[in-house]
Design an enzyme around this catalytic site. Structure first.
Site, mmCIF file in Angstrom:
data_model
loop_
_atom_site.group_PDB
_atom_site.id
_atom_site.type_symbol
_atom_site.label_atom_id
_atom_site.label_comp_id
_atom_site.label_asym_id
_atom_site.label_seq_id
_atom_site.Cartn_x
_atom_site.Cartn_y
_atom_site.Cartn_z
ATOM 1 N N LYS A 107 -4.742 -0.416 -76.750
ATOM 2 C CA LYS A 107 -5.452 -1.787 -77.090
ATOM 3 C C LYS A 107 -4.878 -2.937 -77.953
ATOM 4 O O LYS A 107 -5.179 -3.801 -79.069
ATOM 5 C CB LYS A 107 -6.454 -1.247 -77.642
ATOM 6 C CG LYS A 107 -6.800 -0.569 -75.963
ATOM 7 C CD LYS A 107 -8.214 0.010 -76.357
ATOM 8 C CE LYS A 107 -8.939 0.304 -75.579
ATOM 9 N NZ LYS A 107 -8.548 1.299 -74.496
HETATM 10 C C1 PLP Z 1 -9.097 1.728 -73.184
HETATM 11 C C2 PLP Z 1 -8.019 2.470 -72.655
HETATM 12 C C3 PLP Z 1 -8.292 2.661 -71.583
HETATM 13 C C4 PLP Z 1 -9.313 2.453 -70.430
HETATM 14 O O1 PLP Z 1 -9.089 0.658 -70.430
HETATM 15 P P1 PLP Z 1 -9.932 0.194 -70.378
HETATM 16 O O2 PLP Z 1 -9.166 -2.021 -70.713
HETATM 17 O O3 PLP Z 1 -11.312 0.201 -70.868
HETATM 18 O O4 PLP Z 1 -9.975 0.080 -68.224
HETATM 19 C C5 PLP Z 1 -7.175 3.836 -70.970
HETATM 20 N N1 PLP Z 1 -6.344 4.507 -71.851
HETATM 21 C C6 PLP Z 1 -6.607 4.501 -72.798
HETATM 22 C C7 PLP Z 1 -5.230 5.163 -73.415
HETATM 23 C C8 PLP Z 1 -7.199 3.894 -73.470
HETATM 24 O O5 PLP Z 1 -6.787 3.551 -74.996
#
Ligand code: PLP
Length: 431
Positions: A107
């Site tokens: 993210k």
């Molecule tokens: C946020 C997150 C996800 C999920 O991603 P999305 O875009 O919400 O589907 C998967 N793995 C990790 C480690 C995350 O932080």
């Protein structure tokens, strides 16, 4: 580029407005009016381009002239200041490691890009002060806190579910101070997300504060996630095999960005949405019935989402046609026990340590490859295993080395404000 509301195709706004507003009226999501096709030569020459150049070419139509070239290049070079390697795991499987950024989860890219865009718009103009309000199931909080730390004119308020995020995740979002405030919610992630959505449609709050979201519902968080797939393709093109990507999915922003990249021409043959027991999409692809359920807690907590916000964007990409969607997307769901077993097996067999989210992605990929052996599969490692230290160390029965940046944050003091319901959130925002 204009963005329209998925509730009302006649409601259209600029990129800036979509970023600043976050959500369209009626809690609807924004969606780009056009999806530009990139020229074939771009894909053929990918190996000659730097990641910054690839990202610039991929995103510039979506931004239009609302951010000038220097501004956009500057945002991208800050956002993408680390590596995105595809690491081979076995003969037909690799993993795209997305955890080399400052908070060790994927993210960081979306949060950094959004902070860059919003910071640019605030600096440029007459927006006034902005409050970023965001719900986190684990990793968003840290990434957003880090991306926006010290950005002038922007306050950040993060809601996270009490005792449902890992210790490292909690420290990353509660220890920065400055323009960042953490609200610790007595409830689960869906409660946090509902409260955030409610605040957006609360007129008393919007008279007092200019709110925007930094969840993947915000186009500036969502769109840059497409870069991962371009970066991976650059490393995988030489395989000369059909490519499948397995994406551990929660709110479905990441996988939706991959599907968008495909629509722009990126040669990806198939996607796998790997779910934990929060598996509304797995069930949907089986039954054609979309039936959200309250989220349940798992060891891959960043995917504990009962009603994924971005799934409507995926449906839009496929003109709401189930059949064409199901040709390009498979989905599988796994229990915590299966996830633990996968972490252990992959460590023993291939000496690779996965985090619980990556492990769910790995499992989805193996199920797909069992039926489709001619593909080369890549699963996304969305977080560093150290972020889920307890689970991972217990399973592999070994210590995981803790990076210095994490040791530092673990020593800082947690600062949060506990809240239990919407009234308390409102009270905080109105003060
Ligand atoms: C946020 C997150 C996800 C999920 O991603 P999305 O875009 O919400 O589907 C998967 N793995 C990790 C480690 C995350 O932080």
């Amino acid at each position: 580029m204009k963005y329209f509301s998925l509730n009302d195709k006649n409601h259209k706004v600029s990129f800036e407005k979509a970023v600043v507003k976050g959500l369209a009226p009626g809690k609807a999501l924004y969606f780009p009016e056009e999806i530009p096709a990139l020229p074939k030569e771009f894909f053929q020459n990918l190996d000659k381009l730097s990641k910054e150049e690839i990202a610039y070419k991929a995103i510039k139509t979506f931004v239009g002239n609302e951010i000038d070239e220097d501004g956009l290049r500057n945002i991208l070079s800050k956002t993408l200041d680390f590596d995105f390697p595809v690491v081979p795991v076995s003969e037909n499987t690799g993993t795209l490691e997305l955890f080399h950024g400052p908070t060790l989860a994927f993210k960081d890219v979306g949060a950094g890009f959004m902070a860059g865009c919003l910071g640019y718009f605030v600096k440029k103009g007459n927006l006034g002060k902005i409050t970023v309000l965001v719900a986190t199931s684990g990793d968003t909080g840290g990434a957003v806190a880090n991306g926006f730390l010290g950005v002038e004119g922007i306050d950040v308020v993060i809601l996270y579910p009490k005792e449902k995020v890992s210790e490292i995740q909690e420290k990353q979002l509660t220890t920065l101070g400055q323009n960042i405030t953490a609200l610790e919610v007595n409830g689960n992630f869906d409660d946090c997300q509902d409260m955030v959505k409610k605040a957006f449609s609360d007129e008393e709050i919007s008279e007092k504060r200019q709110l925007t979201s930094a969840n993947s519902i915000n186009v500036a968080r969502w769109l840059p996630q497409m870069f991962y797939y371009f970066f991976a393709y650059k490393q995988l093109a030489g395989k000369n095999k059909k490519l499948a990507f397995s994406v551990p999915s929660g709110n479905f922003g990441n996988i939706c960005a991959g599907m968008l990249a495909k629509k722009m021409g990126l040669p990806i043959a198939h996607f796998i949405a790997a779910n934990n027991e929060n598996n509304v999409v797995t069930r949907y692809l089986k039954s054609k019935e979309y039936a959200p359920k309250p989220s349940v807690q798992t060891i891959s907590n960043a995917m504990d989402v009962g009603n994924p916000s971005n799934f409507v964007r995926i449906m839009e990409l496929f003109d709401n046609e189930f059949d064409s969607l199901s040709q390009q997307l498979s989905s599988f769901s796994y229990s915590d026990e299966e996830t633990r077993k996968a972490i252990k097996e992959v460590k023993q067999k291939y000496n690779y340590v996965m985090d619980p989210h990556g492990a769910v992605g790995y499992l989805g990929l193996q199920d797909f490859l069992a039926e489709n052996p001619k593909y080369y599969g890549t699963f996304l490692e969305t977080a560093h295993p150290v972020k889920f230290l307890e689970t991972v160390e217990e399973v592999i029965e070994e210590k995981v080395e803790i990076p210095a940046s994490i040791r530092e944050v673990m020593q800082k003091e947690k600062k949060s404000i506990e809240i239990s319901d919407y009234a308390e959130l409102k009270e905080y925002l109105m003060q």
